[in-house]
Design a protein around this motif. Sequence first.
Motif, mmCIF file in Angstrom:
data_model
loop_
_atom_site.group_PDB
_atom_site.id
_atom_site.type_symbol
_atom_site.label_atom_id
_atom_site.label_comp_id
_atom_site.label_asym_id
_atom_site.label_seq_id
_atom_site.Cartn_x
_atom_site.Cartn_y
_atom_site.Cartn_z
ATOM 1 N N ALA A 189 1.031 -1.581 0.030
ATOM 2 C CA ALA A 189 -0.144 -0.108 -0.019
ATOM 3 C C ALA A 189 0.686 0.950 0.226
ATOM 4 O O ALA A 189 0.190 2.124 -0.260
ATOM 5 N N LEU A 190 2.122 0.521 -0.166
ATOM 6 C CA LEU A 190 3.303 1.980 0.524
ATOM 7 C C LEU A 190 4.120 2.625 -0.747
ATOM 8 O O LEU A 190 4.734 3.843 -1.569
ATOM 9 N N LEU A 191 3.507 1.548 -1.222
ATOM 10 C CA LEU A 191 4.875 1.854 -2.917
ATOM 11 C C LEU A 191 3.849 2.858 -4.262
ATOM 12 O O LEU A 191 2.662 3.552 -3.907
ATOM 13 N N THR A 195 6.399 4.672 -9.635
ATOM 14 C CA THR A 195 7.358 3.450 -9.980
ATOM 15 C C THR A 195 6.417 2.211 -9.648
ATOM 16 O O THR A 195 6.530 0.779 -10.662
ATOM 17 N N HIS A 196 4.917 1.755 -9.447
ATOM 18 C CA HIS A 196 4.332 1.106 -9.551
ATOM 19 C C HIS A 196 2.737 1.315 -9.482
ATOM 20 O O HIS A 196 2.360 1.200 -8.724
ATOM 21 N N PRO A 197 2.577 2.026 -10.748
ATOM 22 C CA PRO A 197 1.065 2.042 -11.232
ATOM 23 C C PRO A 197 -0.031 1.815 -10.716
ATOM 24 O O PRO A 197 -0.458 1.615 -9.703
ATOM 25 N N HIS A 198 0.327 0.237 -11.015
ATOM 26 C CA HIS A 198 -0.616 -0.689 -10.769
ATOM 27 C C HIS A 198 -1.238 -0.961 -9.607
ATOM 28 O O HIS A 198 -2.169 -0.810 -8.684
ATOM 29 N N ILE A 199 0.117 -1.046 -8.616
ATOM 30 C CA ILE A 199 0.061 -1.903 -7.187
ATOM 31 C C ILE A 199 -0.690 -0.483 -6.512
ATOM 32 O O ILE A 199 -1.575 -0.390 -5.813
#
Length: 242
Positions: A189-191, A195-199
């Motif tokens: 949840a903190l990404l 860098t990690h748009p889908h997550i």
Amino acid sequence: MAKKVVPEAERRRRRPTRTGTVLSEGIIVDTALRMLREHGSGGLTARRLGAALGADPSTLYRYFAGMDDLTRAIGDELMGRALAGWRPTGDWRTDLRSLGLAVHASYLAHPQAAVLTASRVTGRPREIAVDETILGILRGAGLSDPAAVHAYHAFIDQSLAFAALDAGSLALTDEARAVDEEMWQSTYALLPAETHPHIAATAHLLARRMPHSAYPAVLEMLLDHVATRIGGGGGGEETPHG
């Protein structure tokens, strides 16, 4: 070399064990299930099982060819418990769904035993009865024999694969499982979206869903596939590569 199993008629002890119990395959399997639940697979040995039964470890070989044979008997017991609680309705989809869920639940009731046995083929009566039932439902629904075997293969492997996966989680300590589940909140949840748009976009959904088994949803996908095959006349050939 595995020892020869004593014929069924000769297996019963002439006198009770030290605990006053007359041994049987069922008693040994039930005791093994309890030991697996309490101590894990590493705690299931002939010596410890004999001690729990109040019998010499060598007594086990009157009932089983070895510990591997006992392992298959444990898997067969889990299959039998699934089938014992299942009742057919005559509707193929309802029956396959309820049987799949029953198999999954039976294994999850004994997580350590599930991890030990889910990958095994026992060749024993209750496993065979489950397989016969599944194939009967599929053939009765109108699938050709190749299509029925294709669906059976996917159905039983899916059920046991998820049983092993979910049992592996349940077999963890409460602390380890809590840490794993919290990872969706504390890490995923903190990404950053950069860098990690889908997550990042789905993190709240992942945190809510991932701690739960995907088996019911995946089972429905398989049933949808079977329904398509039935609606298309059952299909006369297996799908290439399974």
